[in-house]
Structure formats: C-alpha cells, structure tokens
Design a protein around this motif. Structure first.
Motif, PDB file in Angstrom:
ATOM      1  N   ALA A 129       0.807  -1.235   0.000  1.00  0.00           N
ATOM      2  CA  ALA A 129       0.000   0.000   0.000  1.00  0.00           C
ATOM      3  C   ALA A 129       0.836   1.279   0.000  1.00  0.00           C
ATOM      4  O   ALA A 129       0.422   2.271  -0.608  1.00  0.00           O
ATOM      5  CB  ALA A 129      -0.978  -0.012   1.168  1.00  0.00           C
ATOM      6  N   PRO A 130       2.007   1.311   0.650  1.00  0.00           N
ATOM      7  CA  PRO A 130       2.801   2.548   0.589  1.00  0.00           C
ATOM      8  C   PRO A 130       3.151   2.981  -0.841  1.00  0.00           C
ATOM      9  O   PRO A 130       3.285   4.179  -1.107  1.00  0.00           O
ATOM     10  CB  PRO A 130       4.054   2.210   1.395  1.00  0.00           C
ATOM     11  N   ALA A 131       3.256   2.039  -1.758  1.00  0.00           N
ATOM     12  CA  ALA A 131       3.536   2.397  -3.153  1.00  0.00           C
ATOM     13  C   ALA A 131       2.377   3.189  -3.751  1.00  0.00           C
ATOM     14  O   ALA A 131       2.589   4.085  -4.579  1.00  0.00           O
ATOM     15  CB  ALA A 131       3.806   1.142  -3.981  1.00  0.00           C
ATOM     16  N   VAL A 132       1.149   2.882  -3.319  1.00  0.00           N
ATOM     17  CA  VAL A 132      -0.018   3.633  -3.785  1.00  0.00           C
ATOM     18  C   VAL A 132       0.056   5.064  -3.253  1.00  0.00           C
ATOM     19  O   VAL A 132      -0.227   6.019  -3.971  1.00  0.00           O
ATOM     20  CB  VAL A 132      -1.332   2.943  -3.350  1.00  0.00           C
ATOM     21  N   CYS A 133       0.471   5.205  -2.002  1.00  0.00           N
ATOM     22  CA  CYS A 133       0.638   6.553  -1.422  1.00  0.00           C
ATOM     23  C   CYS A 133       1.692   7.337  -2.189  1.00  0.00           C
ATOM     24  O   CYS A 133       1.498   8.513  -2.512  1.00  0.00           O
ATOM     25  CB  CYS A 133       1.039   6.453   0.045  1.00  0.00           C
ATOM     26  N   GLU A 134       2.816   6.701  -2.488  1.00  0.00           N
ATOM     27  CA  GLU A 134       3.888   7.374  -3.223  1.00  0.00           C
ATOM     28  C   GLU A 134       3.423   7.801  -4.615  1.00  0.00           C
ATOM     29  O   GLU A 134       3.736   8.905  -5.070  1.00  0.00           O
ATOM     30  CB  GLU A 134       5.105   6.459  -3.329  1.00  0.00           C
ATOM     31  N   ALA A 135       2.668   6.954  -5.283  1.00  0.00           N
ATOM     32  CA  ALA A 135       2.152   7.301  -6.611  1.00  0.00           C
ATOM     33  C   ALA A 135       1.191   8.477  -6.511  1.00  0.00           C
ATOM     34  O   ALA A 135       1.218   9.390  -7.345  1.00  0.00           O
ATOM     35  CB  ALA A 135       1.453   6.091  -7.235  1.00  0.00           C
ATOM     36  N   THR A 136       0.364   8.483  -5.469  1.00  0.00           N
ATOM     37  CA  THR A 136      -0.587   9.580  -5.273  1.00  0.00           C
ATOM     38  C   THR A 136       0.143  10.889  -4.992  1.00  0.00           C
ATOM     39  O   THR A 136      -0.208  11.935  -5.542  1.00  0.00           O
ATOM     40  CB  THR A 136      -1.558   9.255  -4.119  1.00  0.00           C
ATOM     41  N   ARG A 168      -7.703  14.774  -9.030  1.00  0.00           N
ATOM     42  CA  ARG A 168      -8.812  13.820  -9.221  1.00  0.00           C
ATOM     43  C   ARG A 168      -8.243  12.527  -9.797  1.00  0.00           C
ATOM     44  O   ARG A 168      -7.811  12.485 -10.936  1.00  0.00           O
ATOM     45  CB  ARG A 168      -9.871  14.414 -10.144  1.00  0.00           C
ATOM     46  N   ILE A 169      -8.250  11.474  -8.978  1.00  0.00           N
ATOM     47  CA  ILE A 169      -7.634  10.206  -9.361  1.00  0.00           C
ATOM     48  C   ILE A 169      -8.687   9.105  -9.375  1.00  0.00           C
ATOM     49  O   ILE A 169      -9.459   8.962  -8.439  1.00  0.00           O
ATOM     50  CB  ILE A 169      -6.495   9.834  -8.389  1.00  0.00           C
ATOM     51  N   LEU A 170      -8.678   8.344 -10.438  1.00  0.00           N
ATOM     52  CA  LEU A 170      -9.555   7.194 -10.608  1.00  0.00           C
ATOM     53  C   LEU A 170      -8.688   5.946 -10.460  1.00  0.00           C
ATOM     54  O   LEU A 170      -7.674   5.818 -11.140  1.00  0.00           O
ATOM     55  CB  LEU A 170     -10.186   7.241 -11.997  1.00  0.00           C
ATOM     56  N   VAL A 171      -9.051   5.038  -9.554  1.00  0.00           N
ATOM     57  CA  VAL A 171      -8.263   3.830  -9.311  1.00  0.00           C
ATOM     58  C   VAL A 171      -9.073   2.597  -9.686  1.00  0.00           C
ATOM     59  O   VAL A 171     -10.136   2.348  -9.121  1.00  0.00           O
ATOM     60  CB  VAL A 171      -7.806   3.739  -7.836  1.00  0.00           C
ATOM     61  N   ASP A 172      -8.560   1.842 -10.646  1.00  0.00           N
ATOM     62  CA  ASP A 172      -9.184   0.608 -11.105  1.00  0.00           C
ATOM     63  C   ASP A 172      -8.655  -0.535 -10.240  1.00  0.00           C
ATOM     64  O   ASP A 172      -7.449  -0.804 -10.222  1.00  0.00           O
ATOM     65  CB  ASP A 172      -8.842   0.386 -12.577  1.00  0.00           C
TER      66      ASP A 172
END
Length: 124
Positions: A36-43, A53-57
């Motif tokens: 999950a930290p990788a998702v935070c870094e990408a955000t 505005r981010i859409l996550v599939d």
C-alpha cells in the motif's frame, strides 16, 4: 507505470483521462500493508504535479487486506483536503470482501463505468 518497491503490486498509469479525472491508475496484484505505501507514493507524485482527481481501477487486485483499505481511505482524505477526489472502480472479489469485512464500503464509495461515463454506485 510506477516502479513499486514490492514486486507483488504493479501500478499502471493510464494515458487515458476519464470523466474529468487527472489520472487513471490501475492496481494489479496484492494490495496489503507491504504494498500500500507504493499507492501513497504514486498519489503524492500525482499531487505534486497538480493532479487532484484520481480514478483507481481495482479489477486486478488479487489480495486485499484491511490495512490497504485504510490506506486508500487516507489517500481519499488527503485528496479531499486538497480539493480533489479519489474514485475507486471495478473492485475485484478480494476488494469487495475486504470492504464488507471492514465496513468501509460507505467511506470508500465506488464509481461505475457505464457507456463512456462514470457514475456513482454501490458495491454488493
């Protein structure tokens, strides 16, 4: 695509802009406390470049634990405070079960892709 420090999760950035969202991000693999930290870094990367505005599939998520959903909730709050939004779409069975298990279904609303547009919907 972002480089994830954990090979169990791939984060794919789409060139597609969907329904006014600045970015479409697809998560593929295991979404847990380690990935999950990788998702935070990408955000953070998206936000530092002005994206709000981010859409996550989530259709490619094969494992989803409670910690990862709370991480997504934190990302949603961060974007909201910055005047943006996080929209989750196409939850896999693993994500749907985790949403039910944690009771976060109402706090992490899902959008549905339908005929070229994004609509709000419930995940059963």
């Amino acid at each position: 695509m972002w480089d994830s420090p954990n090979p169990r999760l791939t984060i794919v950035r789409s060139a597609e802009v969907w329904n006014g969202h600045d970015l479409v991000m697809s998560l593929i693999g295991e979404l847990d406390a380690d990935t999950a930290p990788a998702v935070c870094e990408a955000t953070v990367s998206v936000m530092s470049n002005g994206g709000r505005r981010i859409l996550v599939d989530l259709s490619g998520v094969t494992l989803c634990d409670n910690a990862s959903l709370y991480t997504l909730l934190g990302v949603r709050h961060a974007l909201s405070h910055a005047g943006g939004e996080l929209t989750l779409i196409s939850p896999s069975e693993a994500v749907r079960l985790a949403l039910l298990r944690t009771g976060l279904r109402e706090l992490l609303p899902m959008g549905l892709r339908a005929e070229g547009r994004l609509t709000r919907g419930n995940v059963e």
